[in-house]
Design a protein around this motif. Structure first.
Motif, mmCIF file in Angstrom:
data_model
loop_
_atom_site.group_PDB
_atom_site.id
_atom_site.type_symbol
_atom_site.label_atom_id
_atom_site.label_comp_id
_atom_site.label_asym_id
_atom_site.label_seq_id
_atom_site.Cartn_x
_atom_site.Cartn_y
_atom_site.Cartn_z
ATOM 1 N N TYR A 4 0.890 -1.112 -0.062
ATOM 2 C CA TYR A 4 0.086 -0.121 -0.005
ATOM 3 C C TYR A 4 0.759 1.270 0.048
ATOM 4 N N TYR B 188 0.501 4.844 1.203
ATOM 5 C CA TYR B 188 -0.188 5.706 2.191
ATOM 6 C C TYR B 188 0.029 7.139 1.863
ATOM 7 N N VAL C 267 -3.193 2.504 -3.631
ATOM 8 C CA VAL C 267 -3.173 3.849 -3.193
ATOM 9 C C VAL C 267 -4.146 4.049 -2.222
ATOM 10 N N GLN C 268 -3.774 4.378 -1.096
ATOM 11 C CA GLN C 268 -4.697 4.912 0.193
ATOM 12 C C GLN C 268 -4.460 6.352 0.479
ATOM 13 N N ARG C 269 -5.201 7.378 0.564
ATOM 14 C CA ARG C 269 -5.362 8.454 0.913
ATOM 15 C C ARG C 269 -5.565 8.685 2.243
ATOM 16 N N ARG D 35 -9.880 -3.738 -1.996
ATOM 17 C CA ARG D 35 -8.294 -3.727 -1.728
ATOM 18 C C ARG D 35 -7.958 -4.249 -0.451
ATOM 19 N N ILE E 159 -11.666 5.731 5.558
ATOM 20 C CA ILE E 159 -11.210 7.271 5.238
ATOM 21 C C ILE E 159 -11.473 7.486 3.758
ATOM 22 N N PRO E 160 -10.981 6.454 2.653
ATOM 23 C CA PRO E 160 -11.345 6.967 1.369
ATOM 24 C C PRO E 160 -12.975 6.994 1.131
ATOM 25 N N HIS F 266 -14.095 10.479 2.109
ATOM 26 C CA HIS F 266 -13.791 11.561 1.143
ATOM 27 C C HIS F 266 -14.846 11.464 -0.027
#
Lengths: 452, 169
Positions: free
Chosen positions: A119, A121, A161-163, B21, B32-33, B36
């Motif tokens: 991942y 982050y 990808v993790q925001r 994922r 969190i995603p 958003h």
């Protein structure tokens, strides 16, 4: 001119895209690495002398070798792209302009660690960069470098990808893992370290973006060649993000043999200070590392030219030295007010404290309030000692290093610029209209033994 | 309340894709995603019914959503204007004039920090380090950074916002 390993192709148009990156030799390191054993890759990273580029500078190969390998339990690689330390913006540059070097480094690192899922982050505010990374991931997958059975080797790897969502504390590796698990970014007690119990309690390696990208040249040129670049235990190259009062702010790759003076004044790097102003102070490694006045920044206490590397920058300890940290290099000229600057950093740490540990939760806003008071001309002389006392009570007394990160800038400002704090207090009205400038900073300021 | 709040079908698909994922049973990692996405789809902030809906979609307890939403600064807990001007003011930005930029916006739009302009268009949020230190002063507007700001450049951006001619994502 410094040797370039990470940014050597940064000037090439379209290098962000797979085809262009591939034409420049991209993904050859993956092809080479997948023919090696995972142990050989770990040994190569160890032999290269690569140190974590996020700030702590811990040997990367050694960190990898701590990874627990219980049977039947997944392992993870997590790339720390939560770049949030004031002065630091180098990982942003890598991800924005050279995303494939990160993806390539992640594939090699995942193979070496036995991780099939990795991942990235990334701090939430870098909200346009996930699109760039995801496009690069997709390109890598379409070309057989990600997914199942990569290059027919039987190795499977996926990258996601993790925001994040705006919390500096998530740059701390265990807070990052908490956040990645969908929780508040509260750091975990260590041990157990992530290498034993990390993401979802599985063995996990957390490495910074630049660190993982550096694995690519290590494989390409070999550990021995990589280790020859630089000096001492500062091997390879380092990205430095330069900002503040300089003519050419930006991200530079250095080989860690150049002097601080050369970095600030040469045209190859920062290009000097605008309008011929004098250098007052510098923070070389992100806001958490100690600020140094010009004389100590350019030369060590023994009068040797200070070099842009881990050992030289920390020479003298915190009394007369500082740290390489993340490489967030901020230059302050003669017009800058140290009290006001320190106040903004204290405000930052107060804002970003997760609130889990009392010394940090209570202490960081307290430091900010005292600094605000002094800056606005309402300070008393005893406030300086109170400020010193508060930062001492935070340092070393918290679960994670945010407490230290908040304390050190304040401590260093008092240690080296106490005259300026006193001037603010003694001249409250004057301090509102003019700055202290360089008065008193021509020579090293004697440090009271009790304050070291 | 969740009867009246629902993601668009294509958004729901996106949410389901995100939950994949993570390993089985670890869908909380999507929180969190998904927050958003929810903030973007439901008016730029997260009120309680929206957070309850997210909890329902991810099969979490509402408190698990509240405690996360309130922790991270990118999630708005009260209504904001269409354009949220996030101006960085920490160290390196301060050195390069962020206070002047902030003062200009405060005066021009007659708003205080965290406040929203009378026309409801603009919210001003001073920010603590946005990782653009070399290109300071700067501000974030929607998905993008506006860097090397001057007062004139800020005026131009505000005008473009008023014309609805500035990209937010």
């Amino acid at each position: 001119m410094s040797k370039k390993l990470l940014l050597k192709d940064a000037h090439i148009e379209g290098i962000r895209y797979f085809d262009t990156y591939r034409k420049q030799g991209g993904y050859e390191a993956v092809e080479k690495a997948l023919k090696m054993s995972s142990e050989e890759i770990v040994e190569a990273v160890k032999a290269s002398g690569l140190r974590g580029r996020g700030g702590a500078g811990f040997p990367t190969g050694l960190k990898w070798s701590f990874l627990a390998k219980p049977e039947g339990v997944p392992r993870y690689l997590v790339v720390n792209a939560d770049e949030s330390e004031p002065g630091t913006f180098k990982d942003r540059y890598l991800m924005e302009f050279l995303p494939h070097i990160l993806i390539e480094g992640m594939i090699i690192s995942s193979f070496a660690l036995g991780a099939n899922t990795a991942y990235i982050y990334i701090r939430g505010e870098y909200s346009w960069i996930p699109d760039i990374l995801e496009e690069a991931i997709e390109e890598a997958r379409n070309n057989g470098f990600l997914g199942k059975n990569i290059l027919g080797t039987g190795f499977d790897c996926e990258i996601y990808v993790q925001r994040g969502a705006g919390a500096y504390i998530c740059g701390e590796e265990t807070a990052l893992l908490e956040s990645l698990e969908g929780k508040r970014g509260n750091p975990r007690l260590k041990p157990p370290f992530p290498a034993v119990k990390g993401l979802w309690e599985s063995p996990t390696v957390v490495n910074n973006v630049e660190t993982i990208a550096a694995v690519v040249p290590i494989i390409n040129i070999g550990a021995a060649e990589y280790a020859k670049i630089g000096v001492g235990k500062s091997t390879g190259t380092k990205l430095i993000s330069a900002c503040g009062n300089i003519n050419k702010p930006g991200v530079y790759e250095i080989d860690m043999t150049i002097t601080v003076e050369e970095f600030i004044y040469s045209d190859e790097y920062c290009g000097g200070i605008p309008n011929g102003k004098k250098l007052k102070a510098c923070i070389p490694g992100g806001s958490s590392v100690p600020i140094l006045p010009a004389n100590l920044m350019l030369k060590t206490i023994n009068g040797e030219p200070r070099l842009m590397n881990y050992e030289s920058l920390s020479d003298g300890g915190f009394a007369t030295g500082t740290m390489m940290g993340s490489g967030g290099f901020e230059v302050l000229d003669e017009d800058q007010c140290i009290v006001e600057h320190t106040m903004t950093l204290a405000r930052f740490y107060a804002h970003e404290s997760c609130g889990q540990c009392t010394p940090c939760r209570e202490g960081t806003p307290w430091m900010y309030k005292i600094l605000k008071k002094i800056n606005s001309g309402e300070g008393r002389m005893e406030d300086i000692d109170l400020l010193w006392d508060v930062q001492r009570k935070i340092e070393g007394n918290t679960i994670c290093p945010l407490g230290d990160a908040a304390a050190w800038p304040v401590a260093a400002a008092i240690r080296h610029f106490r005259d300026e704090f006193e001037w603010h207090i003694n001249n409250p009205e004057l301090a509102q209209t003019q700055n202290y400038g360089l008065a008193g900073y021509a020579d090293p300021i004697p440090v009271p033994a009790a304050n070291i | 309340m969740s009867d009246t709040i629902a993601f668009k079908p294509e958004t729901l698909e996106q949410v389901i894709k995100i939950t994949k994922r993570y390993p089985e049973g670890k869908q909380k990692s999507a929180l969190i995603p998904v927050l958003h996405i929810a903030q973007k789809e439901f008016g730029g902030w997260l009120d309680v019914p929206v957070m309850d809906y997210v909890a329902q979609v991810l099969q979490l307890k509402p408190i698990e959503v509240y405690e996360v939403a309130t922790f991270y600064t990118m999630f708005n807990m009260k209504p904001v204007g269409k354009y949220v001007l996030e101006v960085c003011r920490t160290g390196p930005c301060m050195v390069r004039g962020s206070e002047k930029i902030l003062d200009h916006i405060r005066t021009k739009l007659n708003i205080s920090d965290g406040g929203t302009s009378a026309d409801g268009l603009f919210t001003l949020k001073p920010a603590e380090c946005l990782g653009a230190c070399g290109y300071a002063p700067m501000m974030q507007l929607g998905k993008f950074y506006h860097e090397n700001l001057t007062v004139e450049k800020v005026d131009e951006i505000i005008e473009l916002c008023r014309q609805g001619a500035i990209a937010l994502d």
